[in-house]
Design an enzyme around this catalytic site. Structure first.
Site, mmCIF file in Angstrom:
data_model
loop_
_atom_site.group_PDB
_atom_site.id
_atom_site.type_symbol
_atom_site.label_atom_id
_atom_site.label_comp_id
_atom_site.label_asym_id
_atom_site.label_seq_id
_atom_site.Cartn_x
_atom_site.Cartn_y
_atom_site.Cartn_z
ATOM 1 N N TYR A 1 -1.427 -0.704 10.481
ATOM 2 C CA TYR A 1 -1.497 -0.933 9.031
ATOM 3 C C TYR A 1 -0.226 -0.447 8.325
ATOM 4 C CZ TYR A 1 -3.614 -1.016 4.337
ATOM 5 O OH TYR A 1 -3.894 -1.271 3.013
ATOM 6 N N SER B 1 0.861 -1.190 0.000
ATOM 7 C CA SER B 1 0.000 0.000 0.000
ATOM 8 C C SER B 1 0.892 1.232 0.000
ATOM 9 C CB SER B 1 -0.860 0.012 1.274
ATOM 10 O OG SER B 1 -1.467 1.272 1.465
HETATM 11 P P1 NDP Z 1 -11.616 -5.758 0.918
HETATM 12 O O1 NDP Z 1 -11.939 -5.525 2.354
HETATM 13 O O2 NDP Z 1 -12.598 -5.390 -0.119
HETATM 14 O O3 NDP Z 1 -11.212 -7.289 0.715
HETATM 15 C C1 NDP Z 1 -10.348 -7.923 1.588
HETATM 16 C C2 NDP Z 1 -10.243 -9.376 1.196
HETATM 17 O O4 NDP Z 1 -9.319 -10.010 2.090
HETATM 18 C C3 NDP Z 1 -11.564 -10.105 1.314
HETATM 19 O O5 NDP Z 1 -11.730 -10.923 0.183
HETATM 20 C C4 NDP Z 1 -11.414 -10.943 2.560
HETATM 21 O O6 NDP Z 1 -12.081 -12.186 2.372
HETATM 22 C C5 NDP Z 1 -9.902 -11.180 2.589
HETATM 23 N N1 NDP Z 1 -9.435 -11.450 3.935
HETATM 24 C C6 NDP Z 1 -9.393 -10.603 4.984
HETATM 25 N N2 NDP Z 1 -8.928 -11.237 6.066
HETATM 26 C C7 NDP Z 1 -8.680 -12.514 5.682
HETATM 27 C C8 NDP Z 1 -8.211 -13.662 6.342
HETATM 28 N N3 NDP Z 1 -7.883 -13.648 7.644
HETATM 29 N N4 NDP Z 1 -8.067 -14.813 5.640
HETATM 30 C C9 NDP Z 1 -8.405 -14.860 4.342
HETATM 31 N N5 NDP Z 1 -8.864 -13.804 3.650
HETATM 32 C C10 NDP Z 1 -9.010 -12.655 4.333
HETATM 33 O O7 NDP Z 1 -10.217 -5.015 0.681
HETATM 34 P P2 NDP Z 1 -9.470 -4.520 -0.646
HETATM 35 O O8 NDP Z 1 -9.863 -5.328 -1.801
HETATM 36 O O9 NDP Z 1 -9.581 -3.054 -0.703
HETATM 37 O O10 NDP Z 1 -7.954 -4.828 -0.215
HETATM 38 C C11 NDP Z 1 -7.195 -5.872 -0.769
HETATM 39 C C12 NDP Z 1 -5.739 -5.610 -0.443
HETATM 40 O O11 NDP Z 1 -5.335 -4.369 -1.000
HETATM 41 C C13 NDP Z 1 -5.431 -5.515 1.061
HETATM 42 O O12 NDP Z 1 -4.201 -6.135 1.331
HETATM 43 C C14 NDP Z 1 -5.335 -4.027 1.291
HETATM 44 O O13 NDP Z 1 -4.529 -3.693 2.402
HETATM 45 C C15 NDP Z 1 -4.716 -3.580 -0.018
HETATM 46 N N6 NDP Z 1 -4.908 -2.162 -0.299
HETATM 47 C C16 NDP Z 1 -6.168 -1.670 -0.571
HETATM 48 C C17 NDP Z 1 -6.336 -0.318 -0.832
HETATM 49 C C18 NDP Z 1 -7.657 0.277 -1.157
HETATM 50 O O14 NDP Z 1 -7.703 1.509 -1.368
HETATM 51 N N7 NDP Z 1 -8.748 -0.477 -1.250
HETATM 52 C C19 NDP Z 1 -5.188 0.604 -0.806
HETATM 53 C C20 NDP Z 1 -3.933 -0.022 -0.520
HETATM 54 C C21 NDP Z 1 -3.813 -1.355 -0.276
HETATM 55 P P3 NDP Z 1 -12.937 -12.952 3.499
HETATM 56 O O15 NDP Z 1 -13.473 -11.916 4.433
HETATM 57 O O16 NDP Z 1 -13.986 -13.667 2.709
HETATM 58 O O17 NDP Z 1 -11.957 -13.883 4.102
#
Ligand code: NDP
Length: 263
Positions: free
Chosen positions: A152, A139
């Site tokens: 984070y 990020s």
């Molecule tokens: P979302 O919250 O939309 O999605 C997060 C995903 O991670 C979900 O599919 C969730 O699936 C999964 N997840 C969370 N915890 C777990 C776990 N313990 N085990 C397995 N799966 C898990 O987030 P984003 O799509 O926005 O983020 C995706 C990545 O991008 C992250 O690493 C985030 O830090 C990074 N990011 C996002 C930004 C943004 O602006 N959106 C900016 C910078 C970085 P489920 O709950 O079904 O397990």
């Protein structure tokens, strides 16, 4: 032969958009999330042929669970061309609050240990084949420490350093390591944010650019490019200026403040 991509966090946001884009471009998919039933229902609703995708339920914070998912993928679909450790959480913290230490522990377990455990089952197999790409989703929050966002920011700075270490370890093996630093992407993770999000991208636009970077095998890329410029400026900003710039800005919501997600 169709290429295979293994994606964690495929049930939402960036992971889901990447899965959709890869499917449209002919890839086979190995999709991981805890909400496996929702993920399956989402893929089925798209009418995708069953041969093109599989879902592996796993919690990346549980090492045995995510390693087993990787091993199941190797057994059922073979060695992926690309593995994307994308699953991540983002919650504000205040070090004065005891409960936020648990938030930090959970953040590091998901965002850091979870990433290494996602890659682990594939490293030997990719090395043996002499090809493959391991992608770590970091990020722009990795660039500087943002007040109220220590867990984070620390985790994402850790992702950048970890991926760099891994890249050095795999140098000459044919296995690439790609570190991607998203700016703001419109997903459930950012929707409740209480502050402006410059250069906000849709998840699909982000996925499109991320896939190009992965295919090019770049070692490090901030997406979008405008945020890359901001990141470069932030990196060289003297501490006193940086602290003044951030002073008084709205902070990331903490776990007990309702909107626990948001980047
Ligand atoms: P979302 O919250 O939309 O999605 C997060 C995903 O991670 C979900 O599919 C969730 O699936 C999964 N997840 C969370 N915890 C777990 C776990 N313990 N085990 C397995 N799966 C898990 O987030 P984003 O799509 O926005 O983020 C995706 C990545 O991008 C992250 O690493 C985030 O830090 C990074 N990011 C996002 C930004 C943004 O602006 N959106 C900016 C910078 C970085 P489920 O709950 O079904 O397990």
């Amino acid at each position: 032969m169709a290429r295979l991509i293994f994606i964690t966090g495929a049930s939402s946001g960036i992971g889901q958009a990447l899965a959709e884009r890869c499917h449209a471009e002919g890839w086979h998919l190995a999709l991981v999330a805890r909400r496996a039933d929702d993920l399956r229902a989402w893929a089925q609703a798209r009418g995708w042929s069953a041969e093109r995708w599989r879902v592996y339920p796993a919690d990346v914070a549980d090492i045995d669970s995510i390693v087993a998912a990787g091993q199941a993928c190797l057994a059922q679909q073979g060695v992926p061309d690309v593995v994307v450790a994308n699953a991540g959480i983002s919650v504000g913290m205040d070090t004065a609050e005891r409960s936020d230490l648990d938030v930090m522990a959970r953040t590091l377990a998901v965002n850091n240990v979870g990433m290494a455990a996602t890659f682990q089952p594939f490293v030997a197999a990719m090395r043996q084949r002499g090809s493959g790409t391991l992608v770590g989703i970091a990020s722009v929050a990795a660039i500087r420490g943002l007040p109220g966002h220590g867990a984070y920011c620390a985790s994402k700075a850790g992702v950048v350093a970890y991926c760099e270490s891994l890249r050095g370890e795999l140098r000459g093996s044919g296995v690439r390591v790609v570190t991607l630093l998203p700016g703001y992407v419109d997903t459930p993770l950012t929707r409740k944010n209480r502050y402006p999000m410059p250069f906000l991208l849709s998840a699909d636009r982000f996925a499109q650019r991320a896939l190009r970077a992965i295919e090019q095998g770049v070692s490090y890329r901030v997406i979008p490019w405008q945020m890359a410029l901001v990141a470069k400026l932030l990196r060289v900003l003297p501490n006193a200026w940086f602290d003044r710039l951030l002073s008084g800005r709205p902070r990331k919501a903490r776990a007990d403040q309702g909107s626990a997600t948001g980047s």
